[in-house]
Design an enzyme around this catalytic site. Sequence first.
Site, PDB file in Angstrom:
ATOM      1  N   LYS A   1       8.536 -74.986  25.237  1.00 64.16           N
ATOM      2  CA  LYS A   1       9.035 -73.705  25.772  1.00 64.16           C
ATOM      3  C   LYS A   1       9.964 -73.951  26.964  1.00 64.16           C
ATOM      4  O   LYS A   1      11.015 -73.317  27.088  1.00 64.16           O
ATOM      5  CB  LYS A   1       7.861 -72.811  26.182  1.00 64.16           C
ATOM      6  CG  LYS A   1       6.990 -72.348  25.011  1.00 64.16           C
ATOM      7  CD  LYS A   1       7.739 -71.410  24.080  1.00 64.16           C
ATOM      8  CE  LYS A   1       6.861 -70.875  22.959  1.00 64.16           C
ATOM      9  NZ  LYS A   1       7.630 -70.095  21.959  1.00 64.16           N
TER      10      LYS A   1
ATOM     11  N   ILE B   1       2.760 -61.132  17.455  1.00 61.52           N
ATOM     12  CA  ILE B   1       3.609 -60.379  18.386  1.00 61.52           C
ATOM     13  C   ILE B   1       4.811 -59.779  17.649  1.00 61.52           C
ATOM     14  O   ILE B   1       5.185 -58.632  17.874  1.00 61.52           O
ATOM     15  CB  ILE B   1       4.042 -61.278  19.565  1.00 61.52           C
ATOM     16  CG1 ILE B   1       2.781 -61.781  20.293  1.00 61.52           C
ATOM     17  CG2 ILE B   1       4.950 -60.525  20.521  1.00 61.52           C
ATOM     18  CD1 ILE B   1       3.028 -62.873  21.304  1.00 61.52           C
TER      19      ILE B   1
ATOM     20  N   SER C   1       6.764 -68.534  27.617  1.00 62.91           N
ATOM     21  CA  SER C   1       5.338 -68.470  27.935  1.00 62.91           C
ATOM     22  C   SER C   1       5.117 -68.778  29.403  1.00 62.91           C
ATOM     23  O   SER C   1       5.863 -69.583  30.004  1.00 62.91           O
ATOM     24  CB  SER C   1       4.622 -69.522  27.084  1.00 62.91           C
ATOM     25  OG  SER C   1       3.299 -69.718  27.538  1.00 62.91           O
TER      26      SER C   1
ATOM     27  N   TYR D   1       3.177 -78.241  23.797  1.00 66.89           N
ATOM     28  CA  TYR D   1       3.558 -76.857  23.479  1.00 66.89           C
ATOM     29  C   TYR D   1       4.335 -76.240  24.646  1.00 66.89           C
ATOM     30  O   TYR D   1       5.428 -75.694  24.472  1.00 66.89           O
ATOM     31  CB  TYR D   1       2.301 -76.019  23.168  1.00 66.89           C
ATOM     32  CG  TYR D   1       2.572 -74.545  23.232  1.00 66.89           C
ATOM     33  CD1 TYR D   1       3.235 -73.907  22.188  1.00 66.89           C
ATOM     34  CD2 TYR D   1       2.229 -73.790  24.357  1.00 66.89           C
ATOM     35  CE1 TYR D   1       3.526 -72.552  22.269  1.00 66.89           C
ATOM     36  CE2 TYR D   1       2.513 -72.447  24.444  1.00 66.89           C
ATOM     37  CZ  TYR D   1       3.157 -71.824  23.398  1.00 66.89           C
ATOM     38  OH  TYR D   1       3.461 -70.496  23.481  1.00 66.89           O
TER      39      TYR D   1
ATOM     40  N   ALA E   1       9.824 -67.392  16.230  1.00 66.70           N
ATOM     41  CA  ALA E   1       9.351 -68.467  15.349  1.00 66.70           C
ATOM     42  C   ALA E   1       8.962 -69.705  16.150  1.00 66.70           C
ATOM     43  O   ALA E   1       9.635 -70.070  17.110  1.00 66.70           O
ATOM     44  CB  ALA E   1      10.451 -68.831  14.345  1.00 66.70           C
TER      45      ALA E   1
ATOM     46  N   ASP F   1      12.770 -70.613   6.640  1.00 68.99           N
ATOM     47  CA  ASP F   1      12.569 -71.379   7.865  1.00 68.99           C
ATOM     48  C   ASP F   1      13.685 -71.065   8.872  1.00 68.99           C
ATOM     49  O   ASP F   1      14.875 -71.228   8.560  1.00 68.99           O
ATOM     50  CB  ASP F   1      12.602 -72.863   7.456  1.00 68.99           C
ATOM     51  CG  ASP F   1      12.392 -73.807   8.608  1.00 68.99           C
ATOM     52  OD1 ASP F   1      12.253 -73.349   9.754  1.00 68.99           O
ATOM     53  OD2 ASP F   1      12.371 -75.027   8.331  1.00 68.99           O
TER      54      ASP F   1
HETATM   55  C1  WQD Z   1      -8.417 -67.787  28.440  1.00 70.55           C
HETATM   56  C2  WQD Z   1      -9.625 -68.076  29.317  1.00 70.55           C
HETATM   57  C3  WQD Z   1     -10.502 -70.294  29.035  1.00 70.55           C
HETATM   58  C4  WQD Z   1     -11.841 -69.702  24.873  1.00 70.55           C
HETATM   59  C5  WQD Z   1      -3.324 -70.191  26.098  1.00 70.55           C
HETATM   60  C6  WQD Z   1      -2.040 -70.961  26.174  1.00 70.55           C
HETATM   61  C7  WQD Z   1      -0.916 -70.050  26.471  1.00 70.55           C
HETATM   62  C8  WQD Z   1      -0.856 -68.873  25.538  1.00 70.55           C
HETATM   63  C9  WQD Z   1      -2.165 -68.219  25.368  1.00 70.55           C
HETATM   64  C10 WQD Z   1       0.464 -69.136  23.520  1.00 70.55           C
HETATM   65  C11 WQD Z   1      -9.601 -69.463  29.956  1.00 70.55           C
HETATM   66  C12 WQD Z   1     -11.518 -69.257  28.586  1.00 70.55           C
HETATM   67  C13 WQD Z   1     -11.304 -69.523  26.146  1.00 70.55           C
HETATM   68  C14 WQD Z   1     -13.245 -69.858  24.726  1.00 70.55           C
HETATM   69  C15 WQD Z   1     -13.478 -69.627  27.126  1.00 70.55           C
HETATM   70  N1  WQD Z   1      -0.301 -69.237  24.366  1.00 70.55           N
HETATM   71  N2  WQD Z   1     -12.105 -69.497  27.252  1.00 70.55           N
HETATM   72  N3  WQD Z   1     -14.010 -69.818  25.874  1.00 70.55           N
HETATM   73  O1  WQD Z   1      -5.647 -70.991  27.963  1.00 70.55           O
HETATM   74  O2  WQD Z   1      -4.952 -68.924  29.262  1.00 70.55           O
HETATM   75  O3  WQD Z   1      -3.611 -69.651  27.369  1.00 70.55           O
HETATM   76  O4  WQD Z   1      -3.195 -69.165  25.145  1.00 70.55           O
HETATM   77  O5  WQD Z   1       1.075 -69.047  22.633  1.00 70.55           O
HETATM   78  O6  WQD Z   1       0.241 -70.763  26.383  1.00 70.55           O
HETATM   79  O7  WQD Z   1      -2.161 -71.936  27.170  1.00 70.55           O
HETATM   80  O8  WQD Z   1      -5.798 -68.640  26.931  1.00 70.55           O
HETATM   81  O9  WQD Z   1      -7.408 -67.417  25.561  1.00 70.55           O
HETATM   82  O10 WQD Z   1      -7.374 -69.943  25.434  1.00 70.55           O
HETATM   83  O11 WQD Z   1      -8.247 -68.849  27.496  1.00 70.55           O
HETATM   84  O12 WQD Z   1     -14.226 -69.604  28.108  1.00 70.55           O
HETATM   85  O13 WQD Z   1     -13.783 -70.042  23.633  1.00 70.55           O
HETATM   86  O14 WQD Z   1     -10.797 -68.059  28.499  1.00 70.55           O
HETATM   87  O15 WQD Z   1     -11.143 -71.353  29.706  1.00 70.55           O
HETATM   88  O16 WQD Z   1     -10.168 -69.347  31.234  1.00 70.55           O
HETATM   89  P1  WQD Z   1      -5.055 -69.640  27.975  1.00 70.55           P
HETATM   90  P2  WQD Z   1      -7.211 -68.729  26.237  1.00 70.55           P
END
Ligand code: WQD
Length: 336
Positions: free
Chosen positions: A153, A12, A124, A149, A81, A58
Site C-alpha cells: 500500500k 468494500i 490503508s 501487505y 483490487a 484481472d
Molecule cells: C483488531 C483488534 C487484534 C482478531 C488489520 C490490518 C489492516 C486492515 C484491517 C486490511 C486488534 C484484536 C483480532 C481476533 C483479537 N486491513 N483481535 N482476536 O489488525 O487492526 O487491522 O485488518 O485490508 O490493514 O492490519 O484488525 O480486526 O485483525 O484486529 O483480539 O481473533 O482485534 O489484536 O487489537 P487490525 P483486526
Amino acid sequence: MRVLLTGGAGFIGSHTAIVLIEHEHEVVILDDLSNASDEAVRRASRLAGTEIPLVVGDAGDRELVGRVLAEHRIDAVIHFAGRKAVGESVAKPLEYYRVNLGSAIATLEAMAEQGVERFVFSSSATVYERPGPLLAEDAQVGLDLENPYGRTKAIIEAIVTDASMANSALQAAVLRYFNPVGAHASGNIGEDPKGIPNNLMPFVAQVAAGVRERLRIFGDDYDTPDGTGVRDYIHVVDLAEGHVAALEALAPGVLTVNLGTGSGGSVLDVLRAFEAAVGRELPHEIVARRPGDAAISTADPTLAHERLGWRATRSLDDAVRDAWRWQRQNPRGYAD
Ligand code: WQD
C-alpha cells in the site's frame, strides 16, 4: 460519472457500488472473483435497482482494463483490487507485490492510454509507521512496517504520487482506511471471508452464529483503558460514502485522506456490542498478544471533513447490528 470499480465484487467495492448508484453515478465492476463472489454483484444490483455490469477478469491485465475503459466510456476508476490478508502477505510476499503493485500499475497505464484521469485508491492506515491515537495524514509513512501487505500500500501511494508528477492532468485520491466493519442495513450484502477470519469483527460474528467456538482476545495488557487493543472501526457504508465524496472532490494532483471515525473501540467494546445485539454472552478467552499488533490505531478525520465534506455518521453499535443481521441471514456468506 461512469465509474469502474476494480475489485468491485468485494466487501468494500460492493457497498460502494450501491452508494455510487444512489448518487446517480453509473458503475461497472471488474473482478477476477479470486476472493469475491458474483452473488455479491447480483445482490448489489438488486439493492441498487439496476443491473451492474460485471466483467470477470484481472485488473493486472492492462489490455483488458483498457478495453473495459474504452467499451464502457469510463470517466473514473476506483481501484479496490488486490490481496488484503496481512498474515498471508508474510507467507507469500512475492504474490502480494505482484498482484497489488501489478494491478495498480496496469490500471494506471491503461488509464493513461485511454485518457482516463480520475483515480481513487484503496490505501490503508497500515501505511503509518508509528500507529497511535488520532493519526493525521502527515504522520510518518514508509516501508518500516510490520508486513508486506502494508508495504504494497505504501509503495502504491508513492507510485500514484510519481504518476501525478509526470501527468499534471491526473486527479487522484488516496484513501487510508482504518478498520472497515458492518454490512449493508438490509443484511443482504456483507463481509464474506474465506476460511477462518483474521479480523476481529467477522470472527466475533462467526462465534455469535455458532460457526466458531470462542473468540480469542489477543492480549489484555496493552496500555489502553481496558488493556485490549483499540481500533477505529468504520461502518462500511460510511466508508462507501467517503469514496463517493472523494470522487466528487477530485482535482488535479493527489489528495490523501484518512477514512476513519476518530473514535476508538477496544476488543472488549466490540465483544460487548455484539453480545448486546445477539442478546447473550459470547464465549471468549484472553490469549497472548498477536505479533505485530499495535495498542492503538485511530484516525484524525479532520482533513476528510474539510476537503470532502464527509464524516462518518454510523456508530460501532450500528456496525455490529448490521454485521449481525448479515451473519444471521447468511451464516455461510454468499454460499447460502
Ligand atoms: C483488531 C483488534 C487484534 C482478531 C488489520 C490490518 C489492516 C486492515 C484491517 C486490511 C486488534 C484484536 C483480532 C481476533 C483479537 N486491513 N483481535 N482476536 O489488525 O487492526 O487491522 O485488518 O485490508 O490493514 O492490519 O484488525 O480486526 O485483525 O484486529 O483480539 O481473533 O482485534 O489484536 O487489537 P487490525 P483486526
